[in-house]
Design a protein around this motif. Structure first.
Motif, PDB file in Angstrom:
ATOM      1  N   THR A 260       0.818  -1.214   0.000  1.00  0.00           N
ATOM      2  CA  THR A 260       0.000   0.000   0.000  1.00  0.00           C
ATOM      3  C   THR A 260       0.851   1.263   0.000  1.00  0.00           C
ATOM      4  O   THR A 260       0.333   2.363   0.189  1.00  0.00           O
ATOM      5  N   GLY A 261       2.153   1.114  -0.224  1.00  0.00           N
ATOM      6  CA  GLY A 261       3.066   2.247  -0.098  1.00  0.00           C
ATOM      7  C   GLY A 261       2.790   3.389  -1.047  1.00  0.00           C
ATOM      8  O   GLY A 261       3.144   4.537  -0.767  1.00  0.00           O
ATOM      9  N   ASP A 262       2.135   3.122  -2.184  1.00  0.00           N
ATOM     10  CA  ASP A 262       1.892   4.182  -3.161  1.00  0.00           C
ATOM     11  C   ASP A 262       0.437   4.655  -3.161  1.00  0.00           C
ATOM     12  O   ASP A 262       0.022   5.390  -4.056  1.00  0.00           O
ATOM     13  N   LEU A 263      -0.337   4.228  -2.157  1.00  0.00           N
ATOM     14  CA  LEU A 263      -1.733   4.670  -2.072  1.00  0.00           C
ATOM     15  C   LEU A 263      -1.841   5.952  -1.255  1.00  0.00           C
ATOM     16  O   LEU A 263      -1.069   6.179  -0.323  1.00  0.00           O
ATOM     17  N   ASP A 264      -2.827   6.785  -1.606  1.00  0.00           N
ATOM     18  CA  ASP A 264      -3.031   7.995  -0.804  1.00  0.00           C
ATOM     19  C   ASP A 264      -3.830   7.654   0.461  1.00  0.00           C
ATOM     20  O   ASP A 264      -4.292   6.521   0.648  1.00  0.00           O
ATOM     21  N   ASP A 265      -4.007   8.650   1.316  1.00  0.00           N
ATOM     22  CA  ASP A 265      -4.622   8.408   2.619  1.00  0.00           C
ATOM     23  C   ASP A 265      -6.065   7.928   2.500  1.00  0.00           C
ATOM     24  O   ASP A 265      -6.517   7.076   3.270  1.00  0.00           O
ATOM     25  N   GLU A 266      -6.803   8.467   1.545  1.00  0.00           N
ATOM     26  CA  GLU A 266      -8.201   8.063   1.397  1.00  0.00           C
ATOM     27  C   GLU A 266      -8.307   6.617   0.911  1.00  0.00           C
ATOM     28  O   GLU A 266      -9.196   5.870   1.338  1.00  0.00           O
ATOM     29  N   ALA A 267      -7.396   6.212   0.040  1.00  0.00           N
ATOM     30  CA  ALA A 267      -7.391   4.828  -0.427  1.00  0.00           C
ATOM     31  C   ALA A 267      -7.047   3.881   0.717  1.00  0.00           C
ATOM     32  O   ALA A 267      -7.652   2.813   0.861  1.00  0.00           O
ATOM     33  N   LYS A 268      -6.087   4.285   1.535  1.00  0.00           N
ATOM     34  CA  LYS A 268      -5.729   3.455   2.691  1.00  0.00           C
ATOM     35  C   LYS A 268      -6.896   3.348   3.673  1.00  0.00           C
ATOM     36  O   LYS A 268      -7.119   2.284   4.274  1.00  0.00           O
ATOM     37  N   ALA A 269      -7.639   4.412   3.830  1.00  0.00           N
ATOM     38  CA  ALA A 269      -8.811   4.383   4.715  1.00  0.00           C
ATOM     39  C   ALA A 269      -9.874   3.444   4.164  1.00  0.00           C
ATOM     40  O   ALA A 269     -10.534   2.716   4.917  1.00  0.00           O
ATOM     41  N   LEU A 270     -10.016   3.434   2.856  1.00  0.00           N
ATOM     42  CA  LEU A 270     -10.961   2.516   2.219  1.00  0.00           C
ATOM     43  C   LEU A 270     -10.556   1.070   2.475  1.00  0.00           C
ATOM     44  O   LEU A 270     -11.390   0.219   2.793  1.00  0.00           O
ATOM     45  N   LEU A 271      -9.265   0.795   2.369  1.00  0.00           N
ATOM     46  CA  LEU A 271      -8.765  -0.553   2.634  1.00  0.00           C
ATOM     47  C   LEU A 271      -8.956  -0.945   4.087  1.00  0.00           C
ATOM     48  O   LEU A 271      -9.228  -2.108   4.403  1.00  0.00           O
ATOM     49  N   ALA A 272      -8.813   0.018   4.986  1.00  0.00           N
ATOM     50  CA  ALA A 272      -8.920  -0.271   6.411  1.00  0.00           C
ATOM     51  C   ALA A 272     -10.304  -0.809   6.786  1.00  0.00           C
ATOM     52  O   ALA A 272     -10.454  -1.534   7.771  1.00  0.00           O
ATOM     53  N   GLN A 273     -11.303  -0.492   5.968  1.00  0.00           N
ATOM     54  CA  GLN A 273     -12.654  -0.980   6.224  1.00  0.00           C
ATOM     55  C   GLN A 273     -12.740  -2.499   6.046  1.00  0.00           C
ATOM     56  O   GLN A 273     -13.683  -3.122   6.544  1.00  0.00           O
ATOM     57  N   ALA A 274     -11.772  -3.074   5.333  1.00  0.00           N
ATOM     58  CA  ALA A 274     -11.780  -4.523   5.089  1.00  0.00           C
ATOM     59  C   ALA A 274     -10.597  -5.196   5.772  1.00  0.00           C
ATOM     60  O   ALA A 274     -10.112  -6.226   5.314  1.00  0.00           O
ATOM     61  N   SER A 275     -10.139  -4.632   6.886  1.00  0.00           N
ATOM     62  CA  SER A 275      -8.933  -5.144   7.542  1.00  0.00           C
ATOM     63  C   SER A 275      -9.100  -6.572   8.041  1.00  0.00           C
ATOM     64  O   SER A 275      -8.124  -7.311   8.172  1.00  0.00           O
ATOM     65  N   ASP A 276     -10.342  -6.997   8.322  1.00  0.00           N
ATOM     66  CA  ASP A 276     -10.576  -8.348   8.842  1.00  0.00           C
ATOM     67  C   ASP A 276     -11.053  -9.320   7.771  1.00  0.00           C
ATOM     68  O   ASP A 276     -11.404 -10.457   8.089  1.00  0.00           O
ATOM     69  N   ASP A 277     -11.069  -8.889   6.513  1.00  0.00           N
ATOM     70  CA  ASP A 277     -11.573  -9.730   5.414  1.00  0.00           C
ATOM     71  C   ASP A 277     -10.586  -9.687   4.261  1.00  0.00           C
ATOM     72  O   ASP A 277     -10.648  -8.794   3.410  1.00  0.00           O
ATOM     73  N   PRO A 278      -9.640 -10.657   4.195  1.00  0.00           N
ATOM     74  CA  PRO A 278      -8.632 -10.648   3.131  1.00  0.00           C
ATOM     75  C   PRO A 278      -9.230 -10.632   1.733  1.00  0.00           C
ATOM     76  O   PRO A 278      -8.695  -9.982   0.825  1.00  0.00           O
ATOM     77  N   ALA A 279     -10.347 -11.353   1.527  1.00  0.00           N
ATOM     78  CA  ALA A 279     -10.952 -11.400   0.203  1.00  0.00           C
ATOM     79  C   ALA A 279     -11.497 -10.034  -0.205  1.00  0.00           C
ATOM     80  O   ALA A 279     -11.308  -9.582  -1.337  1.00  0.00           O
ATOM     81  N   GLU A 280     -12.181  -9.365   0.719  1.00  0.00           N
ATOM     82  CA  GLU A 280     -12.716  -8.048   0.409  1.00  0.00           C
ATOM     83  C   GLU A 280     -11.586  -7.041   0.230  1.00  0.00           C
ATOM     84  O   GLU A 280     -11.669  -6.146  -0.633  1.00  0.00           O
TER      85      GLU A 280
END
Length: 496
Positions: A260-280
């Motif tokens: 995720t090193g090249d993602l912006d903060d909003e993209a990282k926040a979007l990913l954080a919503q699926a922190s417990d679901d590897p598939a999502e």
């Protein structure tokens, strides 16, 4: 398992698919990927392994060669491919491999389970009605705590390829002869590539294909781009189908979903919503980046996944097979970069330089995190974070098993039986870290192949020099043998 005896003629019997040697689909790298995702797969050294659609079995034999206590089973619908593999197997001395002709649709669901199940490049190239039985087979035969690797082309990135495939298949179907069909397909591709509008969604795929085409082996082109059955699937649909078989996605074997090193903060926040679901998480990454056509999904049982491994980094070893490049920017500031030809990292901190330089110093040998901590010093937590980032970038290769090769062979150097078998039959072999080594363009190919087959552990270096001299008719000195041993030890071809 009973072999298929009345199967209809199969395309892969008529046209050989190139032998596959892919390190990512080995238990060593699968286990490493799992540890980086935070869970621990079974020990590959003693694992039971099933490869579905194993082709000639070269990949499976490469796994077996480094794990003699593992049990390796593979099947494929192609009789010709299995016959080729059995020829190599008979010469290799491997006693822990079984290759059979078999069909996904009829392979027994009941039977002994497997710690690892591998299915590479099959799912999107088979009819729809076979896909669920394939996943059902994996779900039925995967042991509790086991891991499956399954690769496939995925939407949305594969949509242009699917459109091109359908266009080509329809127009070459009635052309007699393989060469004529391939020639017609290549001409059609050239026409398509020349006439794409600048805003065409097919243009990137066509430009890449035309650039790569001269390097494609004919068998690959036929079975991939002219495949009768080719239908990529979304990750969401694949996840649903896997769930029906009692499986769930647990991460990507290529680690694409972790970087995720090249993602912006909003993209990282979007990913954080699926922190417990590897598939999502993978699904979000797919849409965020939109460029991963070929997926390498790791599947585990819903009811019995592998155990968590919060300190998994401590169980890995790390290697680097690239180079250090030094240059200066326009202001004269030093730039230090590391590249292996595929991945590239510019060192932004002294710690990155220290890690990469230590790995480069010992290469092709590997170091654990404890080794690096002892050599570099400093804060262990910060070091671990940097090593993990480098591994996720795939510049540094993470291994889930200790190296099983030596860079310092003794007086009686020994290559594995598989290397000697493959060298006796052709110019290619598999290293002890599961990469392909080819002597196809080596000017001294025959002499080199003979040298590697003579390294069976029973001969001294002087004996090898004498045997090479007698067989080749030219003087081969012990020094030349020493030089060859050093060169091929660096390629990871010698057993400890």
């Amino acid at each position: 398992m009973a072999e298929v005896v009345d199967a209809a003629p199969f395309a892969y019997d008529a046209i050989q698919y190139p032998s596959g040697v892919n390190a990512l689909q080995t238990p060593d790298r699968i286990r490493a990927a799992g540890l980086l995702h935070g869970w621990r797969g079974p020990d590959p050294a003693t694992a039971s392994i099933l490869e579905i659609g194993c082709g000639d079995g070269y990949n499976l034999m490469g796994i077996a060669a480094v794990s003699p206590q593992a049990c390796c089973v593979g099947f494929d619908l192609s009789r010709a491919a299995i016959a080729r593999g059995r020829d190599v197997l008979a010469l290799s001395g491997l006693a822990n491999v079984e290759l059979a002709v078999g069909d996904v649709a009829t392979y027994p669901l009941a039977g002994e389970g497997f710690d690892y199940i591998i299915c590479h490049g099959v799912y999107t190239w088979i009819p729809y009605f076979v896909r669920q039985p394939l996943l059902d087979l994996i779900g039925a035969r995967l042991k509790p705590g086991g891991v499956a690797y399954i690769s496939f082309d995925a939407l949305p990135a594969a949509a242009p390829k699917a459109a091109i495939n359908r266009f080509l298949v329809k127009r070459v179907a009635d052309i007699a002869g393989l060469e004529a069909r391939v020639d017609a397909a290549v001409r059609l591709l050239a026409i398509l590539a020349r006439n794409q509008h600048s805003q065409s969604r097919l243009k990137v795929q066509l430009d890449q294909l035309m650039n790569d085409l001269p390097r494609y082996m004919q068998g690959y082109f036929v079975h991939d781009w002219l495949a009768e059955h080719y239908a990529p699937i979304t990750l969401a649909d694949f996840r649903a189908a896997a769930g029906t078989a009692g499986l769930r996605c647990a991460g990507d074997a290529s680690l694409f979903d972790l970087y995720t090193g090249d993602l912006d903060d909003e993209a990282k926040a979007l990913l954080a919503q699926a922190s417990d679901d590897p598939a999502e998480r993978s699904n979000i990454m797919e849409i965020l980046r939109g460029a991963h056509q070929f997926r390498r999904e790791l599947l585990v049982r819903v009811d019995a996944p592998p155990p968590p491994a919060p300190n998994g980094l401590d169980e890995l070893s790390f290697g680097y097979m690239g180079e250090r490049i030094e240059s200066r920017d326009e202001e004269g500031e030093a730039i230090i970069a590391y590249t292996d030809g595929a991945a590239h990292v510019v060192a932004r901190t002294p710690l990155v330089c220290a890690v990469m330089d230590e790995l480069l110093t010992v290469s092709p040998n590997e170091l654990t995190l404890a080794d690096l901590a002892e050599r570099i010093g400093g804060d262990r937590v910060i070091l671990a974070g940097e090593v993990r980032r480098l591994a996720i970038r795939t510049l540094v290769t993470a291994h889930g098993t200790p190296q099983n090769f030596t860079t310092s062979p003794g007086e009686r150097p020994r290559t594995p039986g598989l290397v000697r078998a493959m060298m006796s039959l052709g110019p290619d072999t598999i290293t002890l870290r599961h990469s392909k080594l080819s002597l196809e363009h080596n000017a001294d190919q025959e002499l080199t192949r003979t040298f590697l087959t003579l390294c069976d552990g029973s001969r001294s270096r002087a004996d090898i020099a004498q045997a090479l001299t007698a067989q080749s008719g030219q003087e081969i000195t012990p020094q030349k043998v020493d030089d060859a041993v050093t060169r091929f030890a660096a390629a990871r071809l010698f057993e400890p």
